[in-house]
Design a protein around this motif. Structure first.
Motif, PDB file in Angstrom:
ATOM      1  N   ASP A 144       0.817  -1.204   0.000  1.00 53.41           N
ATOM      2  CA  ASP A 144       0.000   0.000   0.000  1.00 53.41           C
ATOM      3  C   ASP A 144       0.857   1.263   0.000  1.00 53.41           C
ATOM      4  N   LYS A 145       2.003   1.173   0.677  1.00 56.18           N
ATOM      5  CA  LYS A 145       2.858   2.356   0.756  1.00 56.18           C
ATOM      6  C   LYS A 145       4.311   1.968   1.003  1.00 56.18           C
ATOM      7  N   LEU A 146       5.193   2.803   0.497  1.00 57.42           N
ATOM      8  CA  LEU A 146       6.627   2.683   0.756  1.00 57.42           C
ATOM      9  C   LEU A 146       7.106   4.030   1.268  1.00 57.42           C
ATOM     10  N   PHE A 147       7.897   4.004   2.301  1.00 54.35           N
ATOM     11  CA  PHE A 147       8.446   5.238   2.865  1.00 54.35           C
ATOM     12  C   PHE A 147       9.966   5.135   2.874  1.00 54.35           C
ATOM     13  N   PHE A 148      10.605   5.988   2.075  1.00 55.24           N
ATOM     14  CA  PHE A 148      12.064   6.006   2.013  1.00 55.24           C
ATOM     15  C   PHE A 148      12.579   7.170   2.854  1.00 55.24           C
ATOM     16  N   ASP A 149      13.332   6.860   3.874  1.00 57.42           N
ATOM     17  CA  ASP A 149      14.028   7.879   4.642  1.00 57.42           C
ATOM     18  C   ASP A 149      15.371   8.105   3.947  1.00 57.42           C
ATOM     19  N   LEU A 150      15.466   9.201   3.191  1.00 59.21           N
ATOM     20  CA  LEU A 150      16.658   9.432   2.378  1.00 59.21           C
ATOM     21  C   LEU A 150      17.883   9.746   3.229  1.00 59.21           C
ATOM     22  N   LYS A 151      17.667  10.327   4.382  1.00 55.14           N
ATOM     23  CA  LYS A 151      18.786  10.663   5.247  1.00 55.14           C
ATOM     24  C   LYS A 151      19.374   9.415   5.898  1.00 55.14           C
ATOM     25  N   MET A 152      18.492   8.538   6.405  1.00 60.14           N
ATOM     26  CA  MET A 152      18.933   7.323   7.077  1.00 60.14           C
ATOM     27  C   MET A 152      19.140   6.171   6.099  1.00 60.14           C
TER      28      MET A 152
END
Length: 206
Positions: free
Chosen positions: A174-182
């Motif tokens: 349903d969703k993907l969350f990319f933490d670009l910093k981590m």
């Protein structure tokens, strides 16, 4: 309702009103009615308002626009759109059609994003992609309904009918969350609000 749609509706209304009144005037003249339903002054005013509406609408539309810059992480990007309009409420907001964004990461990899519509904030550099979102990165591709790149928050959120085909395998979520910093990826579901996987990205990322 956005400003462009309001203007279009106003144009249609004024145009139909003008046709009705002008027709009524000539019809009455042919049937020997001596009373005019519309004066020449009113006719001119209607025509003037139509022209002003068309002019405002035309001035608000831009074609083949291009933005470029560097995000807070130091990555260069280029954003293009075949057609765009500025928001009446906030001039920093650009509503776009036929959108393409290219991100050039510091590790010399490239992410391409396309969508039918999108929104760009030319002050914060935040971007939203809607309708048939497609992302390609090396030999990997991703499809979804919506995506949001937050320069200020340093993340990439992809949601609704997410489909991923990558060297790590195929993913439907349903969703993907990319933490670009981590450099961290969370995969979640809207139904139970649970995270199904938590993957640490070492060398490659979107």
């Amino acid at each position: 309702m956005n400003r462009g749609r309001k203007i279009k509706l106003a144009q249609i209304f004024l145009f139909l009103l003008g046709i009705f009144l002008i027709y009524s005037t000539y019809y009455c003249e042919k049937t020997d009615f001596k009373k005019k339903l519309i004066s020449d002054k009113t006719k001119k005013e209607i025509i003037r308002e139509i022209k002003e509406s068309e002019s405002k609408d035309a001035n608000n539309i831009f074609y083949n626009i291009k933005y470029s810059g560097i995000d807070l992480s130091g990555n260069r990007f280029i954003l293009t759109s075949k057609e765009a309009t500025t928001s009446e409420a906030n001039e920093a907001i650009i509503n776009m059609k036929d959108v393409k964004a290219t991100f050039y990461f510091k590790d010399n990899t490239i992410l391409n994003v396309t969508s039918k519509t999108g929104i760009y904030n030319n002050q914060t550099l935040d971007m939203k992609f809607d309708n048939n979102v497609l992302m390609t990165y090396d030999d990997n591709w991703l499809k979804a309904d919506d995506a949001e790149y937050s320069n200020s928050g340093n993340y990439l959120l992809i949601k609704n009918n997410v489909e991923v085909n990558s060297d790590m395998g195929n993913i439907n979520a349903d969703k993907l969350f990319f933490d670009l910093k981590m450099q961290k990826l969370d995969i979640g579901s809207f139904e139970n609000n649970n995270i199904n996987a938590n993957i640490k990205i070492n060398e490659k990322r979107f």
